[in-house]
Design an enzyme around this catalytic site. Structure first.
Site, short mmCIF file in Angstrom:
data_model
loop_
_atom_site.label_atom_id
_atom_site.label_comp_id
_atom_site.label_asym_id
_atom_site.label_seq_id
_atom_site.Cartn_x
_atom_site.Cartn_y
_atom_site.Cartn_z
N GLU A 281 0.83 -1.20 0.00
CA GLU A 281 0.00 0.00 0.00
C GLU A 281 0.87 1.26 0.00
OE1 GLU A 281 -3.25 -0.10 -0.47
OE2 GLU A 281 -3.01 -2.28 -0.59
N TRP A 284 1.63 1.57 -3.52
CA TRP A 284 0.56 2.17 -4.33
C TRP A 284 0.68 3.69 -4.30
CZ3 TRP A 284 -2.62 0.65 -7.99
CH2 TRP A 284 -3.71 1.46 -8.33
N TRP A 312 -20.84 11.71 -19.49
CA TRP A 312 -21.20 12.07 -18.12
C TRP A 312 -22.50 12.87 -18.11
CZ3 TRP A 312 -18.17 9.28 -15.29
CH2 TRP A 312 -16.83 9.08 -15.64
N ASN A 348 -10.62 3.39 3.37
CA ASN A 348 -10.30 3.22 1.96
C ASN A 348 -11.32 2.36 1.22
OD1 ASN A 348 -8.35 3.59 -0.30
ND2 ASN A 348 -8.26 1.36 -0.19
N TRP A 366 -15.86 12.02 -12.70
CA TRP A 366 -14.99 11.75 -11.54
C TRP A 366 -14.35 13.02 -11.01
CZ3 TRP A 366 -9.96 13.22 -12.00
CH2 TRP A 366 -9.42 13.34 -13.29
N TRP A 389 -9.30 8.31 -7.82
CA TRP A 389 -10.58 8.60 -8.47
C TRP A 389 -10.58 8.05 -9.90
CZ3 TRP A 389 -15.39 10.02 -7.30
CH2 TRP A 389 -15.64 10.46 -6.00
#
Length: 461
Positions: A281, A284, A312, A348, A366, A389
């Site tokens: 993590e 990441w 969208w 998360n 987004w 996102w």
């Protein structure tokens, strides 16, 4: 001007608000002469994204804690406000400084500012150096066999690990040779804290910003949370995540310090078994910064350009407000948005659920959600916030397939089966006051898949 070893050295602090494992600070002390630690609130340089409200709250308390830490070592934290390309040379001239040192940052606008300053100050005869401090691996050193940036996490992290163990973190200096009388702003005059109204009560209860708070949090996690991390990290009702992200965002702790702490021999066997997963993590985070380094418009532009044609929908104000304030009638979504509003943070797993609900069930761009998180999260940074996102939206690097729509009901049944997390933030959940869902989950999922097929087939071309 040409500096000598006795001329003042300016350490320009940015996202590294700590005294331990701060290479620029230690190099300044080693140079000899007085050291001036500067923090610039730069909201003027082109492209620099102003901090959101929750981040400003954190910054105030982080700077207050850092100022105390520096003063206890004999130094002083100087606060200035304005564009770096104006204010930093101004301070150099005021002090007759001979060197300016900083730890590197990786956003596009920031790198342009730093490069321009490095060039100008060197031309003026100063020593200017920058250091690796806030990432385990410099972005330009990790590329594919063809020399391109990685677009998928697993091979990226494998390449990082192949470089060997990160360096050991540096000790905090016992003393800092300060320079008295350098004028600066009063922190209170920056008005970083909310006042009318003061909405930060929940943040004050949840967090202790500053370097000491960071290490307390790391120790609590290693002692009590790491043992159950692999399983518990997906359960929002348990305290099994590190909650180190805001401390990393402001550099109150470094990834080198986190890495080192997990390698000590005092972990339980269960905790040791979860170290690899936890450090992935951390990886990441490194991956998102690597993406941002190569794709600096990450918060504005789709990483995958085919999503530029995604149809969208423009949300009505009531729908958007229902999502923002946790009144969608979908319990896990609402609990997450209430947690965010109260604490400046969200678990998360729930972040993925609320993002999927906005982007896929409501078909909202987004970028709308990213901007809301930027304003309300204490850990919102330039890389992870838009990167995550875009991951949920399907438009980003190593993205979740667009057809993966997180069902918030099934997610709640799986990860909050007793409803502990949902009831913590939704006291009205089992009453008539709780609203009906604002959208049909099944029908809206089908609509999202039709929109995805439109992009995938290239019907827009």
């Amino acid at each position: 001007m040409t500096g000598t070893s006795e001329s003042p050295t300016i350490v320009w602090l940015r996202d590294d608000l700590r005294v331990a494992d701060n290479p620029a600070l230690l190099a300044a002390i080693d140079r000899g002469g007085p050291v001036v630690l500067l923090y610039l609130l730069d909201e003027a340089s082109p492209g620099i994204r102003p901090l959101g409200a929750a981040s400003r709250w954190w910054l105030h308390h982080s700077l207050a804690a850092l100022g105390t830490d520096i003063a206890e070592r004999g130094g002083a934290l100087v606060l200035r406000r304005g564009g770096a390309e104006t204010e930093l040379p101004r301070l150099v001239d005021e002090l007759g400084a001979g060197a300016v040192l900083w730890n590197r940052r990786y956003g596009g606008p920031q790198r342009r500012v730093d490069a321009a300053l490095k060039s100008a100050l060197r031309e003026a005869g100063l020593e200017v150096r920058s250091f690796q401090s806030n990432l385990l691996v410099e972005p330009w050193t990790v590329t594919t066999g063809e020399g391109n940036p990685f677009r998928v996490f697993t091979p990226f992290w494998r390449a990082c690990l192949a470089k060997g163990a990160p360096r050991e973190p540096l000790e905090a200096p016992a003393s800092i040779p300060g320079l008295a009388g350098v004028p600066g702003d009063e922190l209170e005059h920056w008005a970083l804290l909310p006042t009318s109204p003061d909405w930060a009560g929940g943040l004050r209860e949840a967090w202790t910003p500053g370097e000491a708070g960071a290490h307390d949090r790391l120790e609590a996690f290693v002692t009590d949370g790491l043992e159950n991390y692999a399983k518990g990290r997906d359960e929002p009702g348990t305290d099994s995540t590190s909650r180190l992200s805001p401390y990393l965002r402001f550099g109150e702790i470094s990834p080198f310090q986190i890495w080192q702490r997990t390698q000590r021999g005092d972990l339980s066997p269960a905790a040791e078994g979860n170290v690899v997963k936890f450090l992935s993590e951390v990886g990441w985070r490194e991956f998102n910064w690597n993406i941002l380094f190569h794709f600096p418009d990450l918060h504005e532009r789709n990483f995958r350009s085919e999503f530029d044609a995604f149809p969208w929908e423009t949300p009505t104000p009531p729908v958007l407000e229902a999502w923002r304030h946790g009144r969608t009638g979908v319990p896990l979504v609402d609990a997450g948005m209430r947690e965010l509003w109260q604490t400046g943070y969200m678990h998360n797993r729930v972040r993925m659920v609320v993002a999927s609900f906005l982007v896929k069930n409501l078909l909202v761009d987004w970028r709308v959600g990213e901007k809301w998180f930027w304003d309300t999260l204490v850990d919102a940074d330039e890389a992870s916030n838009p990167g995550n996102w875009q991951w949920v939206a399907g438009s980003g690097a190593d993205a979740a397939p667009y057809f993966r729509v997180f069902n918030p009901v099934l997610q709640a049944d799986k990860f909050d089966s007793r409803g502990d997390y949902q009831r913590r933030y939704l006291p009205e959940l089992d009453t008539d006051a709780y609203p009906d869902p604002i959208v049909d989950l099944k029908a809206s999922r089908a609509e999202a898949l039709r929109a995805y097929e439109y992009v995938r087939r290239g019907d827009h071309r």
